[in-house]
Design a protein around this motif. Structure first.
Motif, PDB file in Angstrom:
ATOM      1  N   PRO A  59       7.212   4.709   2.850  1.00  0.00           N
ATOM      2  CA  PRO A  59       6.978   4.408   4.198  1.00  0.00           C
ATOM      3  C   PRO A  59       8.117   4.697   5.137  1.00  0.00           C
ATOM      4  CG  PRO A  59       7.189   2.458   2.975  1.00  0.00           C
ATOM      5  CD  PRO A  59       7.414   3.654   1.816  1.00  0.00           C
ATOM      6  N   GLU A  60       8.093   5.255   6.363  1.00  0.00           N
ATOM      7  CA  GLU A  60       9.109   5.661   7.167  1.00  0.00           C
ATOM      8  C   GLU A  60       9.408   4.388   8.077  1.00  0.00           C
ATOM      9  OE1 GLU A  60       8.670   9.399   9.260  1.00  0.00           O
ATOM     10  OE2 GLU A  60       7.262  10.026   7.705  1.00  0.00           O
ATOM     11  N   GLY A  61      10.600   4.383   8.598  1.00  0.00           N
ATOM     12  CA  GLY A  61      11.247   3.375   9.433  1.00  0.00           C
ATOM     13  C   GLY A  61      12.449   2.699   8.857  1.00  0.00           C
ATOM     14  N   ASN A  62      13.238   2.063   9.662  1.00  0.00           N
ATOM     15  CA  ASN A  62      14.098   1.430   9.025  1.00  0.00           C
ATOM     16  C   ASN A  62      13.821   0.288   8.288  1.00  0.00           C
ATOM     17  OD1 ASN A  62      16.379   2.494  10.078  1.00  0.00           O
ATOM     18  ND2 ASN A  62      16.391   1.346  12.037  1.00  0.00           N
ATOM     19  N   GLY A  63      14.513  -0.027   6.927  1.00  0.00           N
ATOM     20  CA  GLY A  63      14.215  -0.959   6.036  1.00  0.00           C
ATOM     21  C   GLY A  63      13.235  -0.716   5.351  1.00  0.00           C
ATOM     22  N   TYR A  64      12.305   0.477   5.231  1.00  0.00           N
ATOM     23  CA  TYR A  64      11.078   0.948   4.651  1.00  0.00           C
ATOM     24  C   TYR A  64      11.911   1.742   3.362  1.00  0.00           C
ATOM     25  CZ  TYR A  64       8.062  -1.308   7.686  1.00  0.00           C
ATOM     26  OH  TYR A  64       7.282  -2.343   8.464  1.00  0.00           O
ATOM     27  N   SER A  65      11.026   1.601   2.310  1.00  0.00           N
ATOM     28  CA  SER A  65      11.551   2.536   1.317  1.00  0.00           C
ATOM     29  C   SER A  65      10.455   2.537   0.238  1.00  0.00           C
ATOM     30  CB  SER A  65      12.774   2.026   0.738  1.00  0.00           C
ATOM     31  OG  SER A  65      12.585   0.853  -0.049  1.00  0.00           O
ATOM     32  N   LEU A  66      10.727   3.493  -0.724  1.00  0.00           N
ATOM     33  CA  LEU A  66       9.983   3.598  -2.217  1.00  0.00           C
ATOM     34  C   LEU A  66      10.990   2.927  -3.369  1.00  0.00           C
ATOM     35  CD1 LEU A  66       7.033   4.355  -3.322  1.00  0.00           C
ATOM     36  CD2 LEU A  66       8.106   6.535  -3.925  1.00  0.00           C
ATOM     37  N   TYR A  67      10.582   1.671  -3.714  1.00  0.00           N
ATOM     38  CA  TYR A  67      11.336   1.227  -4.749  1.00  0.00           C
ATOM     39  C   TYR A  67      10.931   1.956  -6.256  1.00  0.00           C
ATOM     40  CZ  TYR A  67      12.968  -2.383  -7.847  1.00  0.00           C
ATOM     41  OH  TYR A  67      13.809  -2.879  -8.935  1.00  0.00           O
ATOM     42  N   LEU A  68      12.019   2.101  -6.937  1.00  0.00           N
ATOM     43  CA  LEU A  68      11.568   3.198  -8.219  1.00  0.00           C
ATOM     44  C   LEU A  68      12.009   2.223  -9.399  1.00  0.00           C
ATOM     45  CD1 LEU A  68      13.475   6.378  -7.383  1.00  0.00           C
ATOM     46  CD2 LEU A  68      11.121   5.722  -7.049  1.00  0.00           C
ATOM     47  N   ARG A  69      11.218   2.182 -10.399  1.00  0.00           N
ATOM     48  CA  ARG A  69      11.188   1.230 -11.481  1.00  0.00           C
ATOM     49  C   ARG A  69      11.261   1.979 -12.829  1.00  0.00           C
ATOM     50  NH1 ARG A  69      11.210  -4.402 -12.902  1.00  0.00           N
ATOM     51  NH2 ARG A  69      12.389  -4.393 -10.789  1.00  0.00           N
ATOM     52  N   PRO A  70      12.427   2.660 -13.089  1.00  0.00           N
ATOM     53  CA  PRO A  70      12.546   2.923 -14.480  1.00  0.00           C
ATOM     54  C   PRO A  70      12.463   1.923 -15.324  1.00  0.00           C
ATOM     55  CG  PRO A  70      14.150   3.740 -13.039  1.00  0.00           C
ATOM     56  CD  PRO A  70      13.803   2.754 -12.343  1.00  0.00           C
ATOM     57  N   THR A  71      11.905   1.994 -16.413  1.00  0.00           N
ATOM     58  CA  THR A  71      11.893   1.138 -17.604  1.00  0.00           C
ATOM     59  C   THR A  71      11.617   1.494 -18.846  1.00  0.00           C
ATOM     60  OG1 THR A  71      10.401   0.061 -15.922  1.00  0.00           O
ATOM     61  CG2 THR A  71      10.289  -0.886 -18.162  1.00  0.00           C
ATOM     62  N   VAL A  72      12.376   0.985 -19.979  1.00  0.00           N
ATOM     63  CA  VAL A  72      12.131   1.421 -21.258  1.00  0.00           C
ATOM     64  C   VAL A  72      11.587   0.153 -21.993  1.00  0.00           C
ATOM     65  CG1 VAL A  72      13.079   2.496 -23.480  1.00  0.00           C
ATOM     66  CG2 VAL A  72      13.953   3.102 -21.182  1.00  0.00           C
ATOM     67  N   CYS A  95       6.469   3.409  -9.231  1.00  0.00           N
ATOM     68  CA  CYS A  95       6.953   3.415  -7.858  1.00  0.00           C
ATOM     69  C   CYS A  95       6.158   2.309  -6.787  1.00  0.00           C
ATOM     70  CB  CYS A  95       6.756   4.872  -6.979  1.00  0.00           C
ATOM     71  SG  CYS A  95       7.378   6.335  -8.157  1.00  0.00           S
ATOM     72  N   CYS A  96       7.044   1.713  -6.262  1.00  0.00           N
ATOM     73  CA  CYS A  96       6.333   0.496  -5.322  1.00  0.00           C
ATOM     74  C   CYS A  96       6.902   0.946  -3.767  1.00  0.00           C
ATOM     75  CB  CYS A  96       6.793  -0.841  -5.715  1.00  0.00           C
ATOM     76  SG  CYS A  96       6.152  -1.511  -7.337  1.00  0.00           S
ATOM     77  N   PRO A  97       5.893   1.213  -3.070  1.00  0.00           N
ATOM     78  CA  PRO A  97       6.320   1.454  -1.388  1.00  0.00           C
ATOM     79  C   PRO A  97       6.656  -0.039  -1.116  1.00  0.00           C
ATOM     80  CG  PRO A  97       3.891   1.638  -1.623  1.00  0.00           C
ATOM     81  CD  PRO A  97       4.349   1.470  -3.055  1.00  0.00           C
ATOM     82  N   CYS A  98       7.639  -0.354  -0.346  1.00  0.00           N
ATOM     83  CA  CYS A  98       8.176  -1.724   0.104  1.00  0.00           C
ATOM     84  C   CYS A  98       8.773  -1.625   1.586  1.00  0.00           C
ATOM     85  CB  CYS A  98       8.933  -2.390  -0.842  1.00  0.00           C
ATOM     86  SG  CYS A  98      10.372  -1.442  -1.044  1.00  0.00           S
ATOM     87  N   GLY A  99       8.718  -2.773   2.154  1.00  0.00           N
ATOM     88  CA  GLY A  99       9.078  -3.034   3.460  1.00  0.00           C
ATOM     89  C   GLY A  99      10.447  -3.536   3.567  1.00  0.00           C
ATOM     90  N   PRO A 100      10.781  -3.725   4.879  1.00  0.00           N
ATOM     91  CA  PRO A 100      12.134  -4.497   5.044  1.00  0.00           C
ATOM     92  C   PRO A 100      12.317  -5.824   4.629  1.00  0.00           C
ATOM     93  CG  PRO A 100      10.980  -4.101   7.167  1.00  0.00           C
ATOM     94  CD  PRO A 100      10.155  -3.833   6.067  1.00  0.00           C
ATOM     95  N   TYR A 101      13.465  -6.087   3.751  1.00  0.00           N
ATOM     96  CA  TYR A 101      13.793  -7.291   3.329  1.00  0.00           C
ATOM     97  C   TYR A 101      14.074  -8.269   4.352  1.00  0.00           C
ATOM     98  CZ  TYR A 101      16.014 -10.751   0.102  1.00  0.00           C
ATOM     99  OH  TYR A 101      16.293 -11.881  -0.312  1.00  0.00           O
ATOM    100  N   PHE A 102      14.571  -7.713   5.559  1.00  0.00           N
ATOM    101  CA  PHE A 102      14.995  -8.602   6.719  1.00  0.00           C
ATOM    102  C   PHE A 102      13.805  -8.521   7.682  1.00  0.00           C
ATOM    103  CE2 PHE A 102      18.851  -7.512   4.692  1.00  0.00           C
ATOM    104  CZ  PHE A 102      19.251  -8.785   4.115  1.00  0.00           C
ATOM    105  N   SER A 103      12.930  -9.183   7.983  1.00  0.00           N
ATOM    106  CA  SER A 103      12.018  -9.135   9.122  1.00  0.00           C
ATOM    107  C   SER A 103      12.523  -9.854  10.411  1.00  0.00           C
ATOM    108  CB  SER A 103      10.850 -10.178   8.860  1.00  0.00           C
ATOM    109  OG  SER A 103      10.946 -11.649   8.601  1.00  0.00           O
ATOM    110  N   SER A 104      11.895  -9.774  11.469  1.00  0.00           N
ATOM    111  CA  SER A 104      12.684 -10.193  12.634  1.00  0.00           C
ATOM    112  C   SER A 104      12.690 -11.920  12.418  1.00  0.00           C
ATOM    113  CB  SER A 104      11.457 -10.009  13.891  1.00  0.00           C
ATOM    114  OG  SER A 104      10.377 -10.552  13.662  1.00  0.00           O
ATOM    115  N   LYS A 105      11.962 -12.389  11.395  1.00  0.00           N
ATOM    116  CA  LYS A 105      12.144 -14.015  11.491  1.00  0.00           C
ATOM    117  C   LYS A 105      13.020 -14.243  10.290  1.00  0.00           C
ATOM    118  CE  LYS A 105       7.749 -13.763  10.601  1.00  0.00           C
ATOM    119  NZ  LYS A 105       6.552 -14.068  10.248  1.00  0.00           N
ATOM    120  N   PHE A 106      13.721 -13.124   9.920  1.00  0.00           N
ATOM    121  CA  PHE A 106      14.746 -13.486   8.764  1.00  0.00           C
ATOM    122  C   PHE A 106      15.844 -14.666   9.164  1.00  0.00           C
ATOM    123  CE2 PHE A 106      18.978 -12.548   6.850  1.00  0.00           C
ATOM    124  CZ  PHE A 106      18.342 -12.804   5.495  1.00  0.00           C
ATOM    125  N   GLU A 107      16.022 -15.555   8.428  1.00  0.00           N
ATOM    126  CA  GLU A 107      17.086 -16.477   8.301  1.00  0.00           C
ATOM    127  C   GLU A 107      18.222 -16.049   7.261  1.00  0.00           C
ATOM    128  OE1 GLU A 107      16.322 -20.476   9.022  1.00  0.00           O
ATOM    129  OE2 GLU A 107      14.540 -19.720  10.005  1.00  0.00           O
TER     130      GLU A 107
END
Lengths: 372, 372
Positions: free
Chosen positions: B138-151, B172-184
């Protein structure tokens, strides 16, 4: 099918049985290797946070379809039990203290945030599985059907919270005697580098995570000529466990009393059911002091030097008791006396005989349940 | 297909790609919850002790068929990595320091007796997966594709020796920003009861077993109003990690120097790649002392009392940095100063900006590999 569904437990009365069409036969019992052969059926119960427990099912043993993101594959959301079913001289299948296994499994699921269940309902379902699989209980001394109740967190999600889906299941492995005619008492390597459990950790529960770290250290000990690790804790090298077994020491203590001692259940020690059985039996004999306490390697070294060490053995479901003849610790090798010409010390042998008599139903005891 | 088979590694040149016929689309990015959504494909490589590594395959994501006796389900024969792919302003997919993840995964498999592999071959296969899945970044600040290599150790055998079969895979898991506007900024509960890692244990490797014991204590901390646990070790309450993150403290130390300190890699601390990146960046600035050392709760309490505490943050792949505003410890609540009107301290913010600039390719850096 109508059944009772509840968030809190599954029920024996909802158990359904689907028998395998093509059943394998029990392989020649001499060919059995521990943990490698499975019987034809398994018990399986599914749970989800949304709908609670489903109905228990005995079905042909089959692979699970697990999402590669299932929590059990990432965060060790898994716990298990080891129990055994025996066939004694009367030909009836028997299970040994399965109620205790179910109590311990309940503790394990709670430690992992996996779903709780009623221990009696679970036990009755497993007994039904044993009855169905009774042709897979090999006959003869030392032979048994190993039961492996297991609970895994199966939710497809790689965040680190508790799993919202789980599977309770039981598979069965026919297995042969731990002690073959070529059996020799084992050598333990007291490992001062790797630590299995620690205060505040999970060593007191039977979780899969407690076993992952032991594989490589055990291999290293094997390469040094030791069969198992003697796990230690702390700067004063407190004795913890022997491989995947509890440990017992028979010695004359510093007060001059003959004493059977095993580490106390302080949260770092697995509350073994064989351990509990041995303590109960030995206390019942009333012939020597039986203590759950603290033992350090210094105390063992001192006891060896003063000729106060009598016997050392591991205790667990797989072997019942496993005699130890040597402990390698730093630069020392501690010799444990054995009966001339025997690999068992006399008390070790007597405990083995007593426990196995109960397990095979040769001696009537509340711990051994004959399944009719 | 002809390929190179070797006991020692798998090879990128043997990689085959089978594309999914029915591909899902990236869900609306605002709906993404960390770890719950998977992309269309996975990388999968099988190994057995008898034949070594097979050829790597990128295939449609699919459930594993795992025997209920598979070692991963019983003895936590499992290790994993967390990495991320980003799409920056130039639209190119990028991976951040994947070479470091592969080095760490090699350490993990060795700690478990699982099969080793060549880190560059693995990295190249994963980069190919990212290229195929770039529409799932996903595009945009804070967005990414999380990669989970596993054995995982997949052998169907419940003895406790090393698994003779294994699967290396990446989802692979697409994921959003950890810090939302409501982040504390978060509150950490310094847990004096539960212990994550200990000397001689496996805390320094990224094994599934290290995470199992944390689920329930974290839930208990949540119930007390804390978002994460501050893990401690030993009678002197040494600071270890924050939840599943490394921890950093910016303070004026007892010598009066401004210092960014994080626990040293003594075998109990996960060698975080974000941790390593932050240390390198902060050392490069040369504006304050950067230390890998030992920190106790007493030192933190003393620093608070003497107004020497400046900022505290966790560091990990999911969040990059996660600011901390309070630490609950026994009967105290330690307040960490924050910028007025902000949930980030100024150094925490600056580190976040610097690392994310590199991750998104806004700043050219050897750590961020654009995939053409």
């Amino acid at each position: 099918m109508t059944g009772t569904f509840s968030k809190d437990t599954f029920y024996f009365k909802d158990l359904t049985i689907t028998e395998a069409v093509n059943k394998a036969s029990l392989p020649p019992k001499e060919s059995l290797s521990f943990g490698a052969t499975f019987s034809n059926h398994m018990l399986e119960v599914k749970w989800s946070a949304a709908t609670g427990w489903g109905a228990p099912k005995i079905v042909p043993i089959h692979p699970f379809e697990l999402h590669p993101g299932a929590k059990v594959l990432h965060y060790a959301s898994e716990c298990f039990e080891g129990a055994k079913a025996y066939k004694g001289p009367d030909g009836k299948p028997r299970v040994f203290r399965l109620d205790k296994n179910m109590q311990r499994l309940k503790n394990s699921v709670c430690a992992l945030g996996l779903p709780d269940f009623d221990e009696n309902e679970a036990r009755k379902c497993i007994e039904e599985l044993v009855k169905l699989e009774q042709d897979f209980i090999p006959e003869g001394n030392g032979y048994s059907l190993y039961l492996r109740p297991t609970v895994i967190g199966s939710e497809a999600n790689v965040n680190t919270t508790a799993s919202s889906e789980a599977i309770f299941y039981v598979v069965c492995c026919p297995c042969g005697p731990y002690f073959s005619s070529k059996f020799e008492a084992v050598r333990l390597y007291a490992d001062t580098k790797h630590v299995r459990a620690w205060p505040g950790g999970t060593g007191g529960s039977k979780l899969g995570s407690n076993y992952a770290g032991g594989v490589v250290p055990t291999k290293l000990a094997n390469q040094k000529g030791y069969q198992q690790i003697l796990w230690l804790i702390g700067d004063d090298h407190q004795v913890s466990e022997a491989g995947t077994m509890n440990i017992f020491i028979l010695w004359v203590n510093e007060q001059g009393e003959l004493e059977l001692i095993t580490p106390e259940l302080d949260g770092t020690i697995l509350p073994g059911i064989t351990r509990d059985s041995i303590i109960t039996i030995a206390k019942g004999w009333g012939e020597f002091k039986v203590t759950e306490g603290r033992i350090t390697m210094d105390q063992i070294l001192k006891a060896e030097k003063e000729n106060r060490l009598r016997e050392v053995f591991g205790a667990g479901t797989a072997c019942v008791v496993c005699p130890v003849k040597q402990i390698g610790f730093m630069d020392s090798v501690i010799d444990i006396p054995l009966e001339p010409g025997s690999e068992f010390g006399p008390v070790t042998q007597r405990i083995f005989d007593e426990v196995t008599s109960i397990q095979y139903g040769k001696k009537q005891h509340i711990w051994s349940t004959a399944l009719e």
